[in-house]
Scaffold this active site. Structure first.
Site, short mmCIF file in Angstrom:
data_model
loop_
_atom_site.label_atom_id
_atom_site.label_comp_id
_atom_site.label_asym_id
_atom_site.label_seq_id
_atom_site.Cartn_x
_atom_site.Cartn_y
_atom_site.Cartn_z
N SER A 129 0.81 -1.22 0.00
CA SER A 129 0.00 0.00 0.00
C SER A 129 0.84 1.27 0.00
O SER A 129 0.30 2.36 -0.12
CB SER A 129 -0.91 0.00 1.22
OG SER A 129 -0.11 0.00 2.38
N CYS A 130 2.17 1.15 0.15
CA CYS A 130 2.98 2.37 0.31
C CYS A 130 3.94 2.66 -0.83
O CYS A 130 3.86 3.71 -1.45
CB CYS A 130 3.77 2.31 1.61
SG CYS A 130 2.72 2.41 3.05
N PHE A 131 4.87 1.74 -1.08
CA PHE A 131 5.95 2.07 -2.03
C PHE A 131 5.45 2.51 -3.40
O PHE A 131 5.82 3.60 -3.87
CB PHE A 131 6.93 0.90 -2.18
CG PHE A 131 7.82 0.66 -0.99
CD1 PHE A 131 7.92 1.58 0.03
CD2 PHE A 131 8.58 -0.50 -0.89
CE1 PHE A 131 8.74 1.37 1.12
CE2 PHE A 131 9.41 -0.73 0.20
CZ PHE A 131 9.48 0.20 1.21
#
Ligand code: UDX
Length: 423
Positions: free
Chosen positions: A262-264
């Protein structure tokens, strides 16, 4: 201290639970009443290692959840932990940040207590100053001496988030004043970690830069891995030799299918869009994404060189989650791999220790199995797509395949005769 956390999603729930575990009185404001009820019953609405254990100890005691903003005026710190999803062009959608900030402003109207409104969500540099502060202050008018603002990014890895919160490498706090920063710092006083205090904008940029740098390490390792593969060299041996250099360190050098989660992917894209908005061409960051997008295609190419046309071939896919120890499949590298296999007419039998239910929502028609052996039965080839530690114990199960063609996208198997995507 009294702490209110806005948003009971992944970051909000872990943060709230850990602050309550440290002894603070914590209230979660979560608009989804179903989620709020579960939290109050001590049941985590998401899977996260150790979370259930902690929730059981604190919910109904010093942790509570509600679906409205009433009563938040007793909070010393109000933490904004709402989502910043990507828009179609990859830039961050700040509507939940704006909404939460306005609601906080209305809820604090008339309060004479000093509150520090703190952004924990990952937001583009400048957001706290240009979006959060005006939205909170609009209903409050000119009473700025009773509110301070901070930006305190999270560095939590899914599956290890509780440990990451309780044993952080560092705590970053950007603030509008020393007074506001000290309030937030006090909330963390039981933790043993260096505290970096800075401006709001720099704190926001530290988060984006950390994620972009880690993503760069992964794409760098993948590019070196792709070169090593052509040269007949094991990239893992190379990176072992490289990682001993303390200026580089051995972490996040694992080559393979690339980064998901969900972030990078989301944060690197948001940083690219931000740079472009300011007239910068982020050449390196764009390449980081490009390498990442190419890796899944490479495992398909490799598979085709081993077994030819994929039409009607039975391919066992082991691992669906974006990494081990989670049921999360967001931006998992297994998604483009499975899409391409289906496109080429393959028949897929899939197994993941935790993430099958999440993947069924994306690919309902695959055959899902509850163990690796059954998924491997009669397969023409097997692709390993997630670094689940239990896969390292697989051995005799592969004898159930029709052809023992096994290709790893993550280096995790310990049996012989395995080829890797870039090793
Ligand atoms: C990440 C950051 O680590 C965390 O600090 C931030 O707050 C949120 O984003 P997370 O997405 O939970 O955490 O997972 P992480 O363990 O960082 O892995 C991300 C992806 O990179 C996974 O798909 C993983 O398989 C991949 N990865 C990781 C590699 O391909 N190689 C590596 O060496 C490390």
């Amino acid at each position: 201290m009294n702490i209110t956390v806005i948003g009971g999603g992944y970051v909000g729930l872990v943060t709230a639970s850990c602050f309550a575990y440290l002894g603070h009185t914590v209230r979660i404001v979560e608009i989804d009443t179903g989620k709020a009820d579960l939290i109050n019953q001590g049941v985590p609405p998401i899977y996260e290692d150790k979370l259930e254990e902690i929730l059981r100890q604190i919910s109904g005691k010093n942790l509570s959840a509600q679906s409205h903003y009433e009563g938040i005026e007793d909070a010393d710190i109000i933490l904004i932990c709402v989502g910043t999803p990507p828009q179609d062009d990859g830039s961050a959608d700040l509507r939940y940040i704006t909404g939460a900030s306005e609601s906080i402003g209305y809820a604090l109207k008339g309060s004479t207590k000093y509150h520090v409104i703190t952004v924990k969500s990952t937001v583009p540099p400048g957001t706290t100053e240009s979006v959060v502060i005006p939205a909170v202050m609009k209903p409050l008018g000119d009473i700025s001496d009773t509110v301070g603002f901070c930006m305190n990014p999270e560095f939590l890895r899914e599956g290890r988030a509780i440990d990451d919160f309780l044993h952080p490498d560092r705590i970053v706090i950007g603030g509008t004043s020393q007074k506001a920063i000290e309030v937030v710092q006090k909330a963390y006083e039981k933790l043993d970690a260096p505290v970096i205090t800075t401006s709001l904008k720099a704190a926001e940029m530290i988060k984006y830069t950390s994620n972009a740098f880690l993503a760069t390490k992964i794409s760098f390792s993948n590019e070196i891995g792709n070169i090593c593969k052509k040269l007949g060299i094991d990239v893992y041996e190379v990176m072992k030799g490289v990682g001993y250099d303390h200026r580089i360190n051995p972490y996040f050098l694992n080559a393979g299918l690339g980064f998901g989660g969900s972030c990078f992917p989301k944060d690197v894209m948001a940083l690219i869009r931000l740079a472009e908005r300011y007239g910068e061409e982020p050449v390196l960051l764009k390449s980081v994404i490009e390498v990442n997008e190419q890796q899944p295609g490479r495992i398909i190419q490799l598979l085709r060189t081993r077994i030819g046309d994929l039409k009607e071939k039975k391919i066992a896919v082991l691992g669906l989650a974006f990494k081990d120890n989670t049921d999360d499949v967001r931006d998992s590298r297994s998604i483009p791999v499975i899409s391409e296999l289906l496109e080429q007419g393959a028949i897929i039998s899939a197994f993941d220790p935790m993430a099958a239910d999440s993947m069924k929502k994306i690919f309902p028609s695959l055959s899902y199995y509850t163990n690796a052996g059954d998924a491997l039965e009669g397969a023409d080839a097997c692709l390993v797509l997630t670094e689940w530690p239990e896969f390292s114990k697989l051995g005799s199960e592969f004898a159930r395949m029709k052809n023992q063609v096994i290709i790893e996208g993550r280096k995790i198997l310990s049996c012989s005769g395995i080829e890797g995507v870039c090793w």
